[in-house]
Scaffold this active site. Sequence first.
Site, short mmCIF file in Angstrom:
data_model
loop_
_atom_site.label_atom_id
_atom_site.label_comp_id
_atom_site.label_asym_id
_atom_site.label_seq_id
_atom_site.Cartn_x
_atom_site.Cartn_y
_atom_site.Cartn_z
N LYS A 153 0.93 -1.21 0.05
CA LYS A 153 -0.06 -0.05 -0.07
C LYS A 153 0.75 1.26 -0.01
O LYS A 153 0.70 2.33 -0.79
CB LYS A 153 -0.88 0.14 1.19
N ILE A 154 1.69 1.21 0.90
CA ILE A 154 2.75 2.41 0.89
C ILE A 154 3.60 2.62 -0.26
O ILE A 154 3.83 3.75 -0.79
CB ILE A 154 3.46 2.64 2.35
N THR A 231 11.19 4.54 5.97
CA THR A 231 10.11 4.70 6.79
C THR A 231 9.48 3.53 7.17
O THR A 231 8.27 3.45 7.78
CB THR A 231 9.13 5.78 6.18
N ARG A 233 10.86 0.08 8.95
CA ARG A 233 11.25 -0.57 10.29
C ARG A 233 12.83 -0.19 10.35
O ARG A 233 13.43 -0.58 9.20
CB ARG A 233 10.65 -1.84 10.48
N ASP A 257 13.08 7.87 9.27
CA ASP A 257 11.73 7.86 10.13
C ASP A 257 11.84 6.88 11.04
O ASP A 257 11.23 6.90 12.21
CB ASP A 257 10.69 7.96 9.56
N GLU A 262 15.33 2.29 18.14
CA GLU A 262 14.68 3.54 18.56
C GLU A 262 13.83 3.51 19.66
O GLU A 262 13.25 4.58 20.55
CB GLU A 262 13.42 3.88 17.46
N HIS A 294 10.00 8.39 14.06
CA HIS A 294 8.63 7.48 13.66
C HIS A 294 7.13 8.19 13.56
O HIS A 294 6.34 7.82 14.10
CB HIS A 294 8.54 6.44 14.71
N GLN A 295 7.35 9.16 12.85
CA GLN A 295 6.18 10.10 12.59
C GLN A 295 5.46 10.29 11.43
O GLN A 295 4.51 10.88 11.00
CB GLN A 295 6.64 11.67 12.94
P1 NAD Z 1 1.85 -3.73 2.76
O1 NAD Z 1 1.89 -5.20 3.59
O2 NAD Z 1 0.80 -3.28 2.14
O3 NAD Z 1 3.29 -3.82 1.92
C1 NAD Z 1 4.29 -4.60 2.16
C2 NAD Z 1 4.99 -5.00 0.93
O4 NAD Z 1 6.29 -5.46 1.26
C3 NAD Z 1 4.02 -6.24 0.61
O5 NAD Z 1 3.97 -6.04 -1.05
C4 NAD Z 1 4.85 -7.54 0.45
O6 NAD Z 1 4.93 -8.52 -0.45
C5 NAD Z 1 6.45 -6.73 0.40
N1 NAD Z 1 7.57 -7.75 1.09
C6 NAD Z 1 7.23 -8.70 2.00
N2 NAD Z 1 8.62 -9.45 2.16
C7 NAD Z 1 9.36 -8.59 1.29
C8 NAD Z 1 10.69 -8.78 1.03
N3 NAD Z 1 11.37 -9.72 1.49
N4 NAD Z 1 11.23 -8.16 0.07
C9 NAD Z 1 10.45 -7.16 -0.61
N5 NAD Z 1 9.41 -7.05 -0.36
C10 NAD Z 1 8.64 -7.72 0.64
O7 NAD Z 1 2.58 -2.70 4.20
P2 NAD Z 1 2.36 -1.12 3.83
O8 NAD Z 1 1.05 -0.90 4.47
O9 NAD Z 1 2.80 -0.83 2.49
O10 NAD Z 1 3.38 -0.95 5.04
C11 NAD Z 1 5.04 -1.32 4.65
C12 NAD Z 1 5.68 -0.94 5.98
O11 NAD Z 1 5.63 0.43 6.51
C13 NAD Z 1 5.12 -1.88 7.35
O12 NAD Z 1 5.59 -3.08 7.41
C14 NAD Z 1 5.60 -1.08 8.42
O13 NAD Z 1 6.69 -1.67 8.92
C15 NAD Z 1 5.74 0.56 7.86
N6 NAD Z 1 5.13 1.55 8.34
C16 NAD Z 1 5.84 2.46 9.00
C17 NAD Z 1 4.95 3.61 9.53
C18 NAD Z 1 5.50 4.90 10.16
O14 NAD Z 1 4.99 5.62 10.82
N7 NAD Z 1 6.83 5.23 9.72
C19 NAD Z 1 3.35 3.77 9.35
C20 NAD Z 1 2.98 2.62 8.71
C21 NAD Z 1 3.60 1.52 8.26
#
Ligand code: NAD
Length: 329
Positions: A153-154, A231, A233, A257, A262, A294-295
Amino acid sequence: MRVVVFSTKPHDRQFLTAANAGRHELVFLEARLLPETAALAAGAQAACLFVHDHADAAVLATFASLGVKHLALRCAGFNNVDLSAAARHGITVARVPAYSPHGVAEHAAALFMTLNRRIHRAYNRVRDGNFALEGLLGFDVHGKTVGVIGTGKIGVCFAQIMRGFGCRVLAFDVARNPAAEAIGAEYVTLEKLFAESHVISLHCPLTPQTRHLINARSLVQMREGVVIINTSRGPLIDTGDVIEALKSGRLGALALDVYEEEEGVFYEDLSGQILADDQLARLLTFPNVLVTSHQAFFTQEAVTAIAATTLGNLDDFAAGRPCPNALKA
Ligand code: NAD
């Protein structure tokens, strides 16, 4: 239900109280969930956790003995929960799978643009009466190659923003997302992404496969002067290795981020105190490193959505209904 909410900040109290509208008894605690604080959940049927709360096997055993039956995570990532231990104790776990992926992607783009055009330095400089341009030279983003690792999604939102800037987007994921291909992202091997990208942004979850994805071995495969944005982990990056790459100039700029160590630092006001983490202290000395606490998620829309989904998950638990956001071991 009585729900004990760990790691509460003022905005948690505000947004969760509004979304709850008196349905559940929410008990707000500032304490982080650790083995030493798990007993604070006594008397509650559910616990509500955030990213730095640890629901490991010891904590879950304590919860089971106290009669805590449900965990409502107010975040998407769940690497901080031992799902197998939860299943063994019959504790159900639900998360907030999506809450404005745009907000996180926009923050990643903001970090990148700030670093590239040295806005962070210019901001301080002009306030000190220094209007010189030396040291502020950036590069055109248009026409550059951007690597996106993790096109969920992101990652797709970020790719779309970069396409809007006129970039070529290379993508790597373990599963192709048609939404990424639809906006013109080109799936390639990780090696090709490393070799050709001017900018690399991490959007994959933290798993055993992705831990220290950015390390000395991957950094030497990248373009000299590459910009890396994380952004996702903290442990996706080996901090010691990026510090060495920053010192040698191989890594052109780094936006974080999230940070490996952290916990106990991010979200805390430690002003006036001595920073005990030498690697974080070193990172903060580089002019081409930007750290936010982490914002990326922290927008009105996201915080409202997090609260609404969390309360919806708690409603499902209380009613004994299947919860669409439940996590399985
Ligand atoms: P998501 O589940 O929609 O997408 C994650 C993608 O990573 C998927 O397409 C998955 O297939 C892929 N993936 C899994 N293993 C992989 C690998 N070994 N190599 C490459 N790609 C791989 O998740 P999202 O909602 O897009 O969120 C992504 C990440 O952002 C989350 O896991 C979370 O850790 C982080 N996040 C951070 C914040 C923040 O405030 N900084 C907020 C929300 C999420």
